[in-house]
Design a protein around this motif. Sequence first.
Motif: not given
Length: 257
Positions: A221-226
């Motif tokens: 999720a963090t990578a996608l939001l990044d």
Amino acid sequence: MDRIDDKVSVIRSSAKRLRLSCLTTGAYDVLLEAQRTSPSYDDFLISVLDAEVKCREERQRAMRYKVARLPMAHDLDMYDYSLSNGLNATQLRQLRELHWVEEGFNLMLAGPCGVGKTYIAAGLCADAIECGYKVYFRSMDEILTVLKTKDLTANTRKEYKNLCAGQIIAIDDLMNIAVGREDGNLLFAFINAVYESTSFIITTNRSPVEWAQSLNDEVLATALLDRLLYKCELIQLSGKSYRMKNRKTIFKENNVD
């Protein structure tokens, strides 16, 4: 009459070989109009070429709408500015100028159901289509289906190729449902591959911090939001559901027992 028919036949044959579809179908009317108005050679040539250009542009415009698959409600000229949903008239006008696309920005429209997220996203897509952009409007389920089957059928392979070449991709209801790890990885790989060349319009009723719950993977999720939030305007919408407020009924208001 035989003479003009012969000329029409020759023009149609040549126009067909040159793929001038407007002239191919309209050769007879073009010659009749020329006989009626007797234009100069240069005016006649300009009018024929101008008609062909307009015909092609309209056909391309219709094709862009067809592949975009917008919801029926997408005309922002009909937007109800009396709504107090967190997006004012000035802001919407700025979004409709599409400078954010030119600058490679994304938009994220967040908020509860019925506050206009999908309508605004579709309307901005329509504005972009009118300006010549390649636009695709898909739900998260539709995106995932393509990603999972792109190597199985010719249609999904073509759809995947189109999405990768899209200048604007609107993903409706992103992260509104739980996504398995495999599907989440597919979604991340796709967004990671195109986010530098594509502007995304995301609609969601989940806050970014809730995405980890939908994906069941905080790192993913963090990578996608990044990727999505690096250059992104986050627009938080609020208010009561427009659909519920304007709910339709099959009964007449003054119905008497």
